[in-house]
Design a protein around this motif. Structure first.
Motif, short mmCIF file in Angstrom:
data_model
loop_
_atom_site.label_atom_id
_atom_site.label_comp_id
_atom_site.label_asym_id
_atom_site.label_seq_id
_atom_site.Cartn_x
_atom_site.Cartn_y
_atom_site.Cartn_z
N ALA A 16 0.80 -1.23 0.00
CA ALA A 16 0.00 0.00 0.00
C ALA A 16 0.83 1.28 0.00
N ARG A 17 2.13 1.16 0.15
CA ARG A 17 2.96 2.36 0.36
C ARG A 17 2.83 3.39 -0.77
N THR A 18 2.90 3.00 -2.00
CA THR A 18 2.87 3.97 -3.11
C THR A 18 1.56 4.75 -3.11
N ALA A 19 0.46 4.08 -3.02
CA ALA A 19 -0.84 4.76 -3.01
C ALA A 19 -1.00 5.60 -1.76
N PHE A 20 -0.57 5.09 -0.62
CA PHE A 20 -0.65 5.85 0.63
C PHE A 20 0.19 7.11 0.54
#
Length: 101
Positions: A16-20
């Motif tokens: 989820a890091r990129t979208a977060f």
């Protein structure tokens, strides 16, 4: 009166890091630019911890932080990122010594 500091430790769901980061970076930039009581809003990624993001925020006072929590951009960030977050820990305090000039 000391300024109000908020630190948030997000543990993200795997992948989820990129979208977060897209969401939290926008929230940080808009907060720092549009909120007169927001003095600083940093987003930190930790070495070797792909699913962890820290926030370091400084506000004029607690009232300025409370106002931040009522903004449209905060509500959008909170709602859109909710499914990406496994857990979060919020720590608050007063800024008693600023090391920068």
């Amino acid at each position: 009166m000391s300024r109000y500091v908020v630190m948030v430790d997000f543990r993200l769901r795997p992948g989820a890091r990129t979208a977060f980061r897209t969401l939290v970076d926008l929230n940080a930039r808009v907060s720092a630019h549009d909120e007169p009581g927001c003095q600083r809003f940093d987003v930190v990624e930790l070495d070797g911890e792909a699913d962890r993001v820290l926030l370091y925020e400084i506000y004029d006072d607690r009232a300025a932080f409370d106002a931040h929590m009522k903004t449209k951009h905060y509500f959008a960030f909170d709602a859109e990122s909710a499914e990406m977050v496994a857990s979060k820990v919020v720590t608050t305090g007063g800024l008693v010594c600023e090391g920068s000039a």
